[in-house]
Structures are given as structure tokens and as C-alpha cells.
Design a protein around this motif. Structure first.
Motif, mmCIF file in Angstrom:
data_model
loop_
_atom_site.group_PDB
_atom_site.id
_atom_site.type_symbol
_atom_site.label_atom_id
_atom_site.label_comp_id
_atom_site.label_asym_id
_atom_site.label_seq_id
_atom_site.Cartn_x
_atom_site.Cartn_y
_atom_site.Cartn_z
ATOM 1 N N TYR A 129 0.886 -1.005 0.107
ATOM 2 C CA TYR A 129 -0.154 0.054 -0.182
ATOM 3 C C TYR A 129 0.766 1.327 0.012
ATOM 4 O O TYR A 129 1.772 1.510 0.975
ATOM 5 C CB TYR A 129 -1.010 0.047 1.124
ATOM 6 C CG TYR A 129 -1.934 0.967 1.361
ATOM 7 C CD1 TYR A 129 -3.178 1.160 0.495
ATOM 8 C CD2 TYR A 129 -1.869 2.196 2.435
ATOM 9 C CE1 TYR A 129 -3.932 2.093 0.339
ATOM 10 C CE2 TYR A 129 -3.116 3.311 2.089
ATOM 11 C CZ TYR A 129 -3.858 3.246 1.205
ATOM 12 O OH TYR A 129 -4.976 4.111 1.225
ATOM 13 N N TYR A 130 0.672 1.972 -0.820
ATOM 14 C CA TYR A 130 1.659 3.185 -1.204
ATOM 15 C C TYR A 130 3.117 3.025 -1.338
ATOM 16 O O TYR A 130 3.978 3.445 -0.662
ATOM 17 C CB TYR A 130 1.355 4.340 -0.057
ATOM 18 C CG TYR A 130 0.079 4.936 -0.083
ATOM 19 C CD1 TYR A 130 -0.318 5.638 -1.225
ATOM 20 C CD2 TYR A 130 -0.887 4.766 0.881
ATOM 21 C CE1 TYR A 130 -1.552 6.455 -1.233
ATOM 22 C CE2 TYR A 130 -2.110 5.437 0.952
ATOM 23 C CZ TYR A 130 -2.569 6.311 -0.180
ATOM 24 O OH TYR A 130 -3.787 6.745 -0.238
ATOM 25 N N ASN A 131 3.137 1.864 -2.000
ATOM 26 C CA ASN A 131 5.003 1.369 -2.403
ATOM 27 C C ASN A 131 5.344 0.874 -0.936
ATOM 28 O O ASN A 131 6.370 1.672 -0.708
ATOM 29 C CB ASN A 131 5.469 2.546 -2.954
ATOM 30 C CG ASN A 131 5.240 2.677 -4.435
ATOM 31 O OD1 ASN A 131 4.814 1.748 -5.042
ATOM 32 N ND2 ASN A 131 4.942 3.758 -4.915
ATOM 33 N N GLU A 132 4.831 0.176 -0.320
ATOM 34 C CA GLU A 132 5.545 -0.301 1.029
ATOM 35 C C GLU A 132 6.588 -1.460 0.740
ATOM 36 O O GLU A 132 6.001 -2.455 0.646
ATOM 37 C CB GLU A 132 4.243 -0.713 2.006
ATOM 38 C CG GLU A 132 3.375 0.419 2.304
ATOM 39 C CD GLU A 132 2.143 -0.076 3.163
ATOM 40 O OE1 GLU A 132 1.676 0.642 4.273
ATOM 41 O OE2 GLU A 132 1.695 -1.156 2.930
ATOM 42 N N ASP A 133 7.779 -1.130 0.760
ATOM 43 C CA ASP A 133 8.855 -1.983 0.354
ATOM 44 C C ASP A 133 9.909 -2.415 1.515
ATOM 45 O O ASP A 133 10.878 -3.133 1.221
ATOM 46 C CB ASP A 133 9.417 -1.420 -0.653
ATOM 47 C CG ASP A 133 8.852 -1.273 -1.986
ATOM 48 O OD1 ASP A 133 8.034 -2.329 -2.423
ATOM 49 O OD2 ASP A 133 9.012 -0.353 -2.821
ATOM 50 N N CYS A 134 9.618 -2.023 2.874
ATOM 51 C CA CYS A 134 10.341 -2.318 3.884
ATOM 52 C C CYS A 134 9.672 -2.875 5.242
ATOM 53 O O CYS A 134 8.292 -2.592 5.276
ATOM 54 C CB CYS A 134 11.096 -1.182 4.375
ATOM 55 S SG CYS A 134 12.314 -0.566 3.101
#
Length: 355
Positions: free
Chosen positions: A313-318
Motif C-alpha cells: 500500500y503506497y509502495n510499502e517495500d520495507c
């Protein structure tokens, strides 16, 4: 020998016949000479003067011609005689040589005849063994063929031996080089034995250290858990800055081996701080959905996500851990600021890993 004696007898007969012919020639010449002299003597009959003078003139002319012819014949006869004498001398010398040769060869001829007789007797005696002789002859031919084959093989062998000589020289040099290498290996083995001795002593030392490892505590503000020390930050930073700050302290963002480890570290965090959410060391920033631990680069091999996550969601990459909910994972935007959990190996464990 019989042919030589026949020739000698024929020569002797020719010489005797020639001598008789010469005696006859001299007798004829003597009679002719006496006849010429009798014609010159005067007759007792008286003739007329003119007839006598004319006959005398004719007679003198005839006598001159006869005398001239006789002299030529005499000269020719003397030359022939001298030539015959020379031939007689040559024949007599040849006769003597033949007699000497025949006398010298008599013994040789007798010896040859004796050898021929012996050979004849040998041939006669060996006629009975002709089959055996033929068999021996065939064997001899076979042996000669084998000798020829062996000679060819010997030449080939000599050629090969020459080539082998070069190979042996090369092999000798290789052996020398190998001996040098073996000597170096022996030296290395001695050094390895020395190193093994030292390593055995180190292992014994580490065994003693392992016995004390449980009693070794991480220095404040690091917290002890198994073989690692953990630091729970007070500052809130982005995931990238949190990783940099953790590295400056000698560690890396925490990596989990299993769920039990996640839950134990969550309990530790709750005992230290009231903060709920912390950054941990996993990200899918390189490829969406492919979560990897940042330090080791290995793929996260077990799931402990919150329901419906990761949802990007909203470029959650961590990755984050929520310690109040037994450390369960969630994905978050990497630029958002949160506290982090930093992990480093104990000093003893580091020494052990190097060993």
C-alpha cells in the motif's frame, strides 16, 4: 692335368718337326749353291767365237737374275729362320713354365681331387638323409625369414628407443621437478602440522570459552540473546538511515531465523520500551514480492505476516515488526521514520566464527 701334358707333347712334336724342316731347307740351299757354281766353270768343248760370246752374254744375264733371286730368297729365308728361332725360344720358355706350373699344381690338383672324392662320398652318405636335409633346409629358410623379421623389428625398436630416450630425459626432468615439489609439500605439511597443533589448542581454548559464553553479557545499551547482542534505538529514522546508523554501531538490521526468535526478541523489546513498531532488515525494493534480508542477501524463508500483508500500500517495500503482537510483520513505506532493532554478534561468537 692330362690336358696340360697333351699340350706339352704337342708342342714338343711341333718343335721337332720344325727342326727337320729347317734341315731340309738348308740342304736345298746348299744344293742350289753348288749348282750355281758348276754353271760358272768352263767347258772343254770348243765353240765358234761369236756363238760363244753371245751365249756367254746370255748366260751371264741369266746367272745374274738367278743370283739376285737366290740372294732375295736367302735373305727372306734367313728372316723366316730367325723368326722361327725366336718362336722356338718362346715355346721352349712356355714349355718350361708349363712344366713348372704343372709340377706346382700337381699337389693342388690331387688335393682338389681328394676333396671332390670326400664330397662325393659325403653326398652319397647323405642321400639316405635327403628328407631330413630338405626339412633342415626348410627350417633354415624359416629361420632366415625370422632373422629378417627380427632385424626389421630391431630397426623399429632402435627408432622407438631413440624416441623413448627423449621421453625418458623429459620424464627425468619431470621427476626432478616433482621431487622439488614433494620437498616443498613436505615443508608445507610440517607447517600444516604446526598449524593443526595450534588450531587444536585454539579449539580447546574455545571449548573453555564456550563454557563461559552463557555468562558473558553484552555491554550496555546492547542486550544479550543467545549468540547475538541487540540494540533498540530511541531515534526514529527512515529504513535506509536506520540501516546506516545501525552499521555505524557495528551491527545490521535484525534478521530472523524462525518465528520463535521473532517472538523472543519482541518480548525483549517490550521489556525495554513502550514502542510497538520497529524497522527490521528485510525489503523487496529490488523486486516486488521477493523479500530478502539486507545483510546476507538471502531470501526470507518463512512467513510471519499480518493478515492481508504484505499489500504494498503506497509502495510499502520495507519490513516492520509489531512487538505488541508477538513481533508479527507488516510492510511499510521505506521513507517513513520509525525506531529500529540492530543486531551484532557477541565478541566471543565473532572469535569463534573466525576460528
Amino acid at each position: 692335368m692330362e690336358n696340360v701334358e697333351v699340350k706339352i707333347d704337342a708342342i714338343n712334336n711341333d718343335i721337332a718337326s720344325f727342326r727337320l724342316d729347317m734341315i731340309d731347307v738348308y740342304d736345298n740351299m746348299e744344293q742350289m749353291n753348288m749348282s750355281m757354281c758348276s754353271r760358272k766353270s768352263p767347258t772343254s768343248q770348243t765353240m765358234p767365237t761369236e756363238v760363244t760370246v753371245k751365249q756367254s752374254s746370255q748366260t751371264q744375264e741369266v746367272e745374274k737374275r738367278l743370283l739376285s733371286a737366290w740372294q732375295r730368297e736367302k735373305k727372306y729365308t734367313r728372316n723366316q729362320y730367325q723368326e722361327l728361332v725366336n718362336r722356338i725360344e718362346i715355346l721352349e720358355k712356355g714349355q718350361k713354365d708349363l712344366e713348372t706350373l704343372s709340377s706346382g699344381q700337381s699337389e693342388s690338383i690331387e688335393n682338389v681331387l681328394g676333396d671332390l672324392k670326400f664330397l662325393k662320398e659325403t653326398v652319397v652318405s647323405n642321400t639316405v638323409n635327403r628328407d631330413e636335409f630338405i626339412n633342415i633346409k626348410n627350417q633354415t629358410i624359416n629361420v632366415q625369414k625370422k632373422i629378417t623379421t627380427m632385424a626389421d623389428a630391431q630397426q623399429h625398436l632402435v627408432h622407438n628407443v631413440k624416441g623413448f630416450g627423449e621421453k625418458i630425459q623429459q620424464a627425468t626432468q619431470d621427476i626432478k621437478n616433482m621431487v622439488e615439489k614433494v620437498n616443498k609439500i613436505d615443508e608445507i605439511e610440517k607447517k600444516v602440522q604446526t598449524i593443526d597443533t595450534v588450531m587444536n589448542k585454539l579449539k580447546l581454548t574455545f571449548i573453555e570459552i564456550d563454557k563461559l559464553s552463557d555468562e558473558v553479557s553484552c555491554l550496555y545499551p546492547w542486550n544479550n540473546y543467545r549468540e547475538s547482542c541487540y540494540y533498540f534505538s530511541n531515534l526514529k529514522l527512515s529504513w535506509k538511515n536506520a540501516m546506516t546508523d545501525c552499521q555505524s554501531k557495528g551491527g545490521s538490521l535484525v534478521e530472523y531465523k524462525n518465528k520463535a526468535e521473532v517472538q523472543d526478541i519482541a518480548k525483549m523489546a517490550l521489556s525495554i520500551s513502550s514502542e510497538n513498531v520497529y524497522w527490521v532488515g528485510a525489503t523487496d525494493i529490488e523486486k516486488e514480492g521477493n523479500w530478502k534480508w539486507s545483510k546476507s542477501g538471502s531470501t526470507v524463508n518463512f512467513r510471519y505476516w499480518m493478515d492481508g500483508n504484505p499489500d504494498n500500500y503506497y509502495n510499502e517495500d520495507c519490513m516492520t515488526t509489531q512487538v505488541e503482537d508477538k513481533g508479527i510483520w507488516n510492510d511499510a513505506a521505506c521513507h517513513s521514520e520509525k525506531k529500529y532493532i540492530c543486531q551484532k554478534a557477541k565478541y566471543v561468537s565473532e572469535m569463534k566464527s573466525h576460528a
